[in-house]
Design a protein around this motif. Structure first.
Motif, PDB file in Angstrom:
ATOM      1  N   GLY A  95      -4.636   9.299  -7.155  1.00  0.00           N
ATOM      2  CA  GLY A  95      -3.146   9.296  -7.528  1.00  0.00           C
ATOM      3  C   GLY A  95      -2.214  10.023  -6.629  1.00  0.00           C
ATOM      4  N   SER A  96      -2.591  10.138  -5.363  1.00  0.00           N
ATOM      5  CA  SER A  96      -1.823  10.846  -4.406  1.00  0.00           C
ATOM      6  C   SER A  96      -0.218   9.867  -4.048  1.00  0.00           C
ATOM      7  CB  SER A  96      -2.414  11.139  -3.088  1.00  0.00           C
ATOM      8  OG  SER A  96      -1.568  11.711  -1.976  1.00  0.00           O
ATOM      9  N   GLY A  97       0.658  10.437  -3.735  1.00  0.00           N
ATOM     10  CA  GLY A  97       2.009   9.838  -3.708  1.00  0.00           C
ATOM     11  C   GLY A  97       1.884   9.269  -2.192  1.00  0.00           C
ATOM     12  N   TYR A  98       1.138   9.725  -1.274  1.00  0.00           N
ATOM     13  CA  TYR A  98       1.063   9.351   0.292  1.00  0.00           C
ATOM     14  C   TYR A  98      -0.327   9.474   0.560  1.00  0.00           C
ATOM     15  CZ  TYR A  98       6.260   9.451   0.323  1.00  0.00           C
ATOM     16  OH  TYR A  98       7.495   9.495  -0.083  1.00  0.00           O
ATOM     17  N   VAL A  99      -0.532   8.788   1.559  1.00  0.00           N
ATOM     18  CA  VAL A  99      -1.970   8.970   2.072  1.00  0.00           C
ATOM     19  C   VAL A  99      -2.023   9.958   3.328  1.00  0.00           C
ATOM     20  CG1 VAL A  99      -3.703   7.772   3.705  1.00  0.00           C
ATOM     21  CG2 VAL A  99      -2.400   6.283   2.304  1.00  0.00           C
ATOM     22  N   GLU A 100      -2.681  10.993   3.147  1.00  0.00           N
ATOM     23  CA  GLU A 100      -2.797  12.333   3.811  1.00  0.00           C
ATOM     24  C   GLU A 100      -3.839  12.110   4.568  1.00  0.00           C
ATOM     25  OE1 GLU A 100      -0.551  14.296   3.325  1.00  0.00           O
ATOM     26  OE2 GLU A 100       0.370  13.636   1.492  1.00  0.00           O
ATOM     27  N   ALA A 101      -3.972  13.297   5.361  1.00  0.00           N
ATOM     28  CA  ALA A 101      -5.340  13.202   6.496  1.00  0.00           C
ATOM     29  C   ALA A 101      -6.704  13.380   5.844  1.00  0.00           C
ATOM     30  CB  ALA A 101      -5.057  14.556   7.412  1.00  0.00           C
ATOM     31  N   SER A 102      -6.648  14.067   4.633  1.00  0.00           N
ATOM     32  CA  SER A 102      -7.997  13.976   3.784  1.00  0.00           C
ATOM     33  C   SER A 102      -8.358  12.586   3.496  1.00  0.00           C
ATOM     34  CB  SER A 102      -7.588  14.888   2.752  1.00  0.00           C
ATOM     35  OG  SER A 102      -6.706  14.395   1.936  1.00  0.00           O
ATOM     36  N   HIS A 103      -7.325  11.531   3.120  1.00  0.00           N
ATOM     37  CA  HIS A 103      -7.544  10.151   2.835  1.00  0.00           C
ATOM     38  C   HIS A 103      -7.995   9.479   4.079  1.00  0.00           C
ATOM     39  CE1 HIS A 103      -4.555  11.485  -0.262  1.00  0.00           C
ATOM     40  NE2 HIS A 103      -5.866  11.562  -1.043  1.00  0.00           N
ATOM     41  N   VAL A 104      -7.518   9.756   5.011  1.00  0.00           N
ATOM     42  CA  VAL A 104      -8.128   8.989   6.108  1.00  0.00           C
ATOM     43  C   VAL A 104      -9.380   9.239   6.702  1.00  0.00           C
ATOM     44  CG1 VAL A 104      -7.680   8.546   8.657  1.00  0.00           C
ATOM     45  CG2 VAL A 104      -5.817   8.595   7.293  1.00  0.00           C
ATOM     46  N   LEU A 151       0.725  -1.141  -0.005  1.00  0.00           N
ATOM     47  CA  LEU A 151      -0.161   0.032  -0.013  1.00  0.00           C
ATOM     48  C   LEU A 151       0.902   1.234   0.201  1.00  0.00           C
ATOM     49  CD1 LEU A 151      -2.493  -1.159   2.749  1.00  0.00           C
ATOM     50  CD2 LEU A 151      -2.847  -1.325   0.376  1.00  0.00           C
ATOM     51  N   LYS A 152       0.393   2.470  -0.323  1.00  0.00           N
ATOM     52  CA  LYS A 152       1.096   3.699  -0.225  1.00  0.00           C
ATOM     53  C   LYS A 152       1.264   3.912   1.265  1.00  0.00           C
ATOM     54  CE  LYS A 152      -0.983   5.596  -4.363  1.00  0.00           C
ATOM     55  NZ  LYS A 152       0.501   5.875  -4.949  1.00  0.00           N
ATOM     56  N   HIS A 153       2.504   4.658   1.582  1.00  0.00           N
ATOM     57  CA  HIS A 153       2.615   5.054   2.734  1.00  0.00           C
ATOM     58  C   HIS A 153       1.810   6.086   3.240  1.00  0.00           C
ATOM     59  CE1 HIS A 153       5.922   1.840   4.225  1.00  0.00           C
ATOM     60  NE2 HIS A 153       6.133   1.935   2.665  1.00  0.00           N
ATOM     61  N   PHE A 154       1.971   6.516   4.654  1.00  0.00           N
ATOM     62  CA  PHE A 154       1.339   7.652   5.294  1.00  0.00           C
ATOM     63  C   PHE A 154       1.999   8.817   5.376  1.00  0.00           C
ATOM     64  CE2 PHE A 154      -1.916   4.680   5.679  1.00  0.00           C
ATOM     65  CZ  PHE A 154      -2.926   5.085   6.535  1.00  0.00           C
ATOM     66  N   SER A 155       1.792   9.901   4.958  1.00  0.00           N
ATOM     67  CA  SER A 155       2.499  10.981   5.245  1.00  0.00           C
ATOM     68  C   SER A 155       2.430  11.496   6.883  1.00  0.00           C
ATOM     69  CB  SER A 155       1.769  12.179   4.281  1.00  0.00           C
ATOM     70  OG  SER A 155       0.509  12.603   4.976  1.00  0.00           O
ATOM     71  N   ARG A 156       2.819  12.454   7.262  1.00  0.00           N
ATOM     72  CA  ARG A 156       2.683  12.847   8.830  1.00  0.00           C
ATOM     73  C   ARG A 156       1.368  13.223   9.089  1.00  0.00           C
ATOM     74  NH1 ARG A 156       7.182  17.118  10.957  1.00  0.00           N
ATOM     75  NH2 ARG A 156       8.412  15.467  10.639  1.00  0.00           N
ATOM     76  N   SER A 157       0.656  13.822   7.945  1.00  0.00           N
ATOM     77  CA  SER A 157      -0.606  14.363   8.632  1.00  0.00           C
ATOM     78  C   SER A 157      -1.523  13.165   8.445  1.00  0.00           C
ATOM     79  CB  SER A 157      -0.984  15.310   7.498  1.00  0.00           C
ATOM     80  OG  SER A 157      -1.256  14.720   6.190  1.00  0.00           O
ATOM     81  N   GLY A 158      -1.478  12.207   7.431  1.00  0.00           N
ATOM     82  CA  GLY A 158      -2.233  11.039   7.626  1.00  0.00           C
ATOM     83  C   GLY A 158      -1.952  10.197   8.668  1.00  0.00           C
ATOM     84  N   LEU A 159      -0.588  10.147   9.257  1.00  0.00           N
ATOM     85  CA  LEU A 159      -0.467   9.375  10.507  1.00  0.00           C
ATOM     86  C   LEU A 159      -1.178   9.833  11.653  1.00  0.00           C
ATOM     87  CD1 LEU A 159       0.968   6.800  11.925  1.00  0.00           C
ATOM     88  CD2 LEU A 159       3.010   8.339  11.893  1.00  0.00           C
ATOM     89  N   ALA A 160      -1.025  11.356  11.948  1.00  0.00           N
ATOM     90  CA  ALA A 160      -1.369  12.181  12.624  1.00  0.00           C
ATOM     91  C   ALA A 160      -3.079  11.907  12.731  1.00  0.00           C
ATOM     92  CB  ALA A 160      -1.298  13.457  12.798  1.00  0.00           C
TER      93      ALA A 160
END
Length: 818
Positions: free
Chosen positions: A524-533, A477-486
Motif C-alpha cells: 500500500g505504499s505510494g511509491y516504490v522505495e528502495a526496500s521494495h526493490v 505501475l506505481k512510480h519510483f521514489s528517489r531511493s527506489g530509483l537509486a
C-alpha cells in the motif's frame, strides 16, 4: 596485509542523493523519448535505413534483453510512417500460357477497384450477351444461313434422286441412311426376279449402284462443307453480336485503364477469349459448365475463374511504407504458397489460389526477422538470399523442387522486389554467417551492434529515470521514489559488472521494475522505495537459488570439503561462477597440487580426463612458462606437478583460477602451508602479473556465504586482481561485515603479493648473484627444484642433460596438460 585491503567505500558504488537531484520521483522526469545507451547502434541503424542500394540490408547484433527488437520495431515504424505507400499487386490469367499467371501493378487501392471492375464486367456480360442473342435479327440471320444450307442440300438430293430413277433405282431414306433400290416399271425388284436377271444386266446395275453411292458420298461431303461454312458464318455472326454487346463495356474499361499497358493487353485478351472460345457460357449461363457437379475439374466447375483477379497485395489501407514483423519465419510464411483444392482423387489449383508471404507484404518497405528463426528452416535462408540477390519475389511450393517425377504446376510471374531486410540475432550467429556464408557479406553490409552496458554518467542516469517513467506509465505501475530509483541504478551497475557502467539489458531491468512495483502495491505504499526493490531482488534470488543452496548445504555438512580456517600445504581455495537458468552464483573450489621428482612438467588432471576447456588449458600452460622463466634459468626444471579441482565433476573452463593453481604449486614445492581462510581469483601471465577476471562480485559473495555458514572468524576474505576493484557491487551484508572487520577483500598486482598474503612469508627478490633470501618462498622453491635435479641426475646417470635437452631448458618431456 593492510596495504592490500580494499576500503569498504570501494566495494560498491552507491547512488547518492545528489546524483539524482533532478527528481524526487520518476513522475518528475519526462518519459523516455528514443533509445538510451546505444549511440553506436543508433548511428549504424540510421545509416542502414538511409541508404537505398543493393546489399545494404541490416543485421542487428546483440545479446538477449538489450532491447534491440523493441528499438528496431520503433525506429523502423517511425521512419516507414512517412514513406511512400507501395503499389498493389494482382495476379491475372495468362491466356497465352495458362501455367504462368501474370503479375500486374497498380497504385495503392486500385487493385481492389480493378478486381471489383472485373467482377462487374463479367456480371454485366452475363446479362448483356444473352439479351443480344434474344433479338429477332439474330434468329432471322441464323435461320437464313441454316435454310440456305438446307435448300442447297435438298436440291442436291433431288438431283441425285432424279438421276437414280433414270438409272433404274429408287432412292429411299432409312434410319441407317439413304439406300438405292433397283426398280422395273416403277416397282422394286424382288430378290427372285433380281436373281433371274442375266449376269451382264446384274453387273451393269451394280455398277450404276456404285456410281450412285459415290455421288451420294460426294453430296454429303458437299453438305458437310456447307454445314461447316454455315457454322463459321453463325460463329462470325455470334461474334459480331457479342462484340456489339460487349464492346461498349470493354471500351469503358480500356479507357479507364489505358495508362496500364499490361491491363490493356489483358482486357483485349479477355474479350478475344470470350468471343472466340468461351461465348457459349455467356449465351446460356443457366446451362453453362459453371453449374456442373463434381468430379469435374475446377475449370469445368467454374468456367468464369479465368476472368477473376487475384488481389495478391492490397495496400489501400496502408499509411506509409509497410513494416512486416514475421514471428514465424518458416518458408511458406515468408515466401507465400500455391494452395490446392482437394477433390475426389485429385488436387486442383489455379492462379486465384496464389497466396503472398511476408516478403511480398513488405515489398516497398521493411521486413524484420529473427535470424535464428530464419536459419532454423532449411529452405528459408537460401530462398531469402536468392530473393535479395536477384531482387525478385517468387511464389513456389517447396515440393516442386524435390519431387522425383516433375508434375504440372503453376509458375507465377516473379514480382520485382524492393525491400530492406533487418535480421536480429546474437553475435555468435553473426560471426558464423560472416565467416561461413560468402553471400552474407554481400547482402547484409550494415551491422548494428548493441552493447550490454553504457557509461554511468549524469545524463544516462536521467535517461534511466525516464525509462522507468515510461514503463510505469505504460504498465500503469506505481512510480519510483528517489531511493527506489537509486537502488535500481545500483542494480543496473551490478548487472553490467562495472561500477562506472549501467546495464542496457532492459528486459531484466524492466522485470525488477514490475516486481518492485508489485511489492509496493502489496504494502500500500505510494511509491516504490528502495526496500521494495531490495525485496524484489531477494525474492527473485530466492526463486532461483535452489541449486546454490544445495551446494551450500553440502559444503556445510562437509560433503564437499572446503576449509575456511587453518593452513594446508599445496592447497588453496579457488573461486568460480556457476550459471543455472539465468541465475549465476559464485562458489569456492579446493585446488590442490602435488609436486615430485620427474620430468612430467605441469599436469592438469582435468585436461587428462577431458574435463578442461581450452581457455583453462591455456592458463595452466602459462604456469609452466612462469615456472620455467623464474626457476629454470640455470638448471633444468626437473619437475612433475599435478594440479586439480577437488570434487568438481562438471568440467572447468576459463583461466581465472590460474593464479590459485600457481600458488598451490609454489606451496607444494616450498613445503609451505597456505591460509585456508582466504580464497583467490585472478589469472596470471608468464611474467607473474595478475590479470583481471569476470564475475568477481559473485565469487566474493559465494565465498562469504560459505564462511558465514561455517562461522565468520574475522580473518577470512578474498584476494582479487587490483584491476577488478572498480567492478565490485557487493551486497549490503558483505559491506557490513567488512565495516566490522569480520571479512576482508584484498587487491594484488602480482604473484609475489599473492603468495605473501596466503603464506605470511615474503616471496623473496633475487640478489645480485641470482639467489633468493633465505627463508623466502622462492628460496624454498628453488632449493626443492635443485634437490629434484640432483635426484634425477643420480637416477639416470646423465647429469643435467637428457634426450638432448640443454642445461637451463624447461624439461617438458611428459605431457603438459591443463
Amino acid at each position: 596485509m593492510e596495504k592490500y585491503r580494499i576500503p569498504v567505500e570501494k566495494l560498491r558504488r552507491v547512488c547518492r542523493d545528489e546524483e539524482l537531484d533532478f527528481c524526487r520521483t520518476t513522475e518528475d522526469v519526462p518519459p523516455l523519448d528514443g533509445f538510451i545507451g546505444q549511440e553506436r547502434a543508433v548511428r549504424s541503424m540510421q545509416f542502414g535505413l538511409s541508404i537505398n542500394a543493393p546489399g545494404y540490408n541490416i543485421f542487428v547484433v546483440g545479446p538477449p534483453g538489450t532491447g534491440k527488437s523493441t528499438y528496431v520495431q520503433a525506429v523502423v515504424s517511425q521512419l516507414a510512417a512517412g514513406g511512400p505507400v507501395p503499389n498493389d499487386w494482382c495476379y491475372i490469367y495468362n491466356f497465352a500460357d495458362h501455367d504462368r499467371p501474370l503479375a500486374v501493378s497498380l497504385p495503392p487501392g486500385e487493385g481492389r477497384v480493378f478486381q471489383k471492375d472485373m467482377e462487374e464486367l463479367i456480371s454485366d456480360l452475363r446479362v448483356t450477351i444473352p439479351k443480344a442473342f434474344e433479338s429477332g435479327d439474330y434468329e432471322e440471320k441464323k435461320n437464313s444461313i441454316v435454310q440456305s444450307v438446307q435448300q442447297k442440300m435438298g436440291g442436291y438430293l433431288q438431283a441425285l434422286e432424279a438421276e437414280a430413277l433414270e438409272a433404274g433405282f429408287d432412292m429411299k431414306q432409312t434410319p441407317r441412311g439413304f439406300i438405292f433400290i433397283p426398280v422395273k416399271d416403277g416397282k422394286p425388284f424382288s430378290p427372285e426376279d433380281y436373281e433371274q436377271l442375266p449376269g451382264q444386266v446384274r453387273r451393269e446395275m451394280e455398277e450404276k449402284g456404285r456410281k450412285l453411292h459415290k455421288k451420294l458420298e460426294n453430296t454429303f461431303h458437299t453438305y458437310r462443307m456447307l454445314e461447316k461454312q454455315a457454322n463459321e458464318q453463325i460463329a462470325e455472326l455470334e461474334k459480331e453480336i457479342a462484340l456489339f454487346a460487349a464492346g461498349p463495356l470493354f471500351d469503358k474499361m480500356l479507357e479507364k485503364y489505358k495508362k496500364y499497358p499490361a491491363i490493356v493487353d489483358y482486357l483485349k485478351a479477355v474479350l478475344k477469349d470470350i468471343t472466340n472460345n468461351n461465348l457459349e457460357i455467356f449465351k446460356n449461363p443457366g446451362s453453362a459448365a459453371a453449374n456442373m457437379p463434381l468430379p469435374f475439374s475446377q475449370e469445368e466447375v467454374d468456367s468464369y475463374f479465368r476472368y477473376r483477379v487475384n488481389l495478391f497485395i492490397n495496400n489501400e489501407k496502408s499509411g506509409g511504407a509497410p513494416v512486416v514483423i514475421e514471428p514465424s519465419s518458416n518458408y511458406y510464411n515468408l515466401f507465400g504458397k500455391i494452395e490446392y483444392r482437394s477433390q475426389i482423387f485429385s488436387l486442383n489449383t489455379d492462379f486465384t489460389m496464389i497466396k503472398p508471404g511476408a516478403i511480398h507484404r513488405a515489398n516497398g518497405g521493411y521486413l524484420i526477422l529473427q535470424a535464428q528463426d530464419v536459419l532454423s528452416d532449411p529452405f528459408a535462408w537460401v530462398t531469402l538470399k536468392k530473393s535479395l540477390k536477384y531482387r525478385q519475389a517468387i511464389v513456389e511450393n517447396i515440393g516442386e523442387q524435390y519431387r522425383l517425377v516433375p508434375t504440372v504446376s503453376l509458375r507465377p510471374e516473379p514480382i520485382p522486389l524492393n525491400v530492406k531486410v533487418i535480421l536480429i540475432g546474437s553475435p555468435l550467429l553473426y560471426y558464423l554467417l560472416y565467416n561461413l556464408d560468402e553471400d552474407f557479406q554481400k547482402l547484409f553490409k550494415v551491422r548494428v551492434d548493441f552493447d550490454t552496458e553504457m557509461p554511468r554518467t549524469p545524463e544516462n542516469l536521467r535517461q534511466y529515470a525516464s525509462f522507468v517513467n515510461s514503463v510505469c506509465r505504460r504498465e500503469n505501475l506505481k512510480h519510483f521514489s528517489r531511493s527506489g530509483l537509486a537502488r535500481l541504478i545500483e542494480y543496473g551497475s551490478r548487472l553490467s559488472g562495472r561500477q562506472n557502467k549501467l546495464s542496457t539489458r532492459f528486459n531484466e531491468v524492466f522485470e525488477i521494475v514490475y516486481e518492485a512495483a508489485a511489492w509496493a502495491q502489496a504494502e500500500g505504499s505510494g511509491y516504490v522505495e528502495a526496500s521494495h526493490v531490495e525485496k524484489a531482488l531477494e525474492e527473485r534470488n530466492y526463486r532461483s537459488r535452489r541449486l546454490e543452496e544445495k551446494i551450500q548445504e553440502l559444503i556445510t555438512q562437509d560433503k564437499i570439503l572446503i576449509d575456511v580456517s587453518g593452513s594446508v600445504v599445496g592447497q588453496v581455495n579457488g573461486l568460480y561462477v556457476v550459471e543455472s537458468g539465468g541465475h549465476s552464483f559464485g562458489r569456492p573450489a579446493k585446488i590442490t597440487a602435488r609436486t615430485y621428482m620427474g620430468r612430467g612438467g605441469v599436469i592438469n588432471i582435468e585436461r587428462e580426463t577431458r574435463m578442461s576447456g581450452s581457455i583453462h588449458s591455456k592458463g595452466v600452460l602459462t604456469l609452466a612458462g612462469y615456472l620455467g622463466g623464474k626457476f629454470a634459468q640455470d638448471k633444468p626444471l626437473g619437475l612433475t606437478a599435478q594440479i586439480t579441482f577437488e570434487q568438481l565433476y562438471d568440467g572447468v573452463e576459463g583461466d581465472s583460477a590460474s593464479s590459485a593453481e600457481l600458488y598451490a604449486i609454489l606451496s607444494s614445492l616450498a613445503d609451505l602451508p597456505l591460509k585456508q581462510n582466504l580464497a583467490v581469483t585472478g589469472s596470471v601471465n608468464q611474467f607473474g602479473e595478475i590479470q583481471p577476471v569476470g564475475g568477481v562480485t559473485e565469487k566474493i559473495e559465494g565465498f562469504f556465504d560459505v564462511c558465514k555458514a561455517k562461522g565468520l572468524s574475522g580473518d577470512q576474505g578474498v584476494i582479487i586482481p587490483v584491476q577488478n576493484v572498480d567492478d565490485l557491487m557487493l551486497r549490503d551484508e558483505i559491506l557490513d561485515a567488512v565495516k566490522k572487520g569480520r571479512f576482508h577483500i584484498y587487491a594484488i598486482r602480482n604473484v609475489e603479493e599473492g603468495i605473501e598474503l596466503l603464506s605470511g612469508v615474503p616471496a623473496g627478490k633475487p640478489g645480485e648473484d641470482g639467489t633468493y633470501p633465505e627463508g623466502s618462498v622462492f628460496a624454498r622453491v628453488d632449493r626443492k627444484l635443485r634437490e629434484y635435479n640432483k635426484g634425477l641426475a643420480g637416477s639416470d646417470g646423465t647429469g643435467a642433460e637428457k634426450d638432448g635437452k640443454k642445461n637451463g631448458s624447461l624439461d617438458l618431456a611428459g605431457p603438459v596438460r591443463v
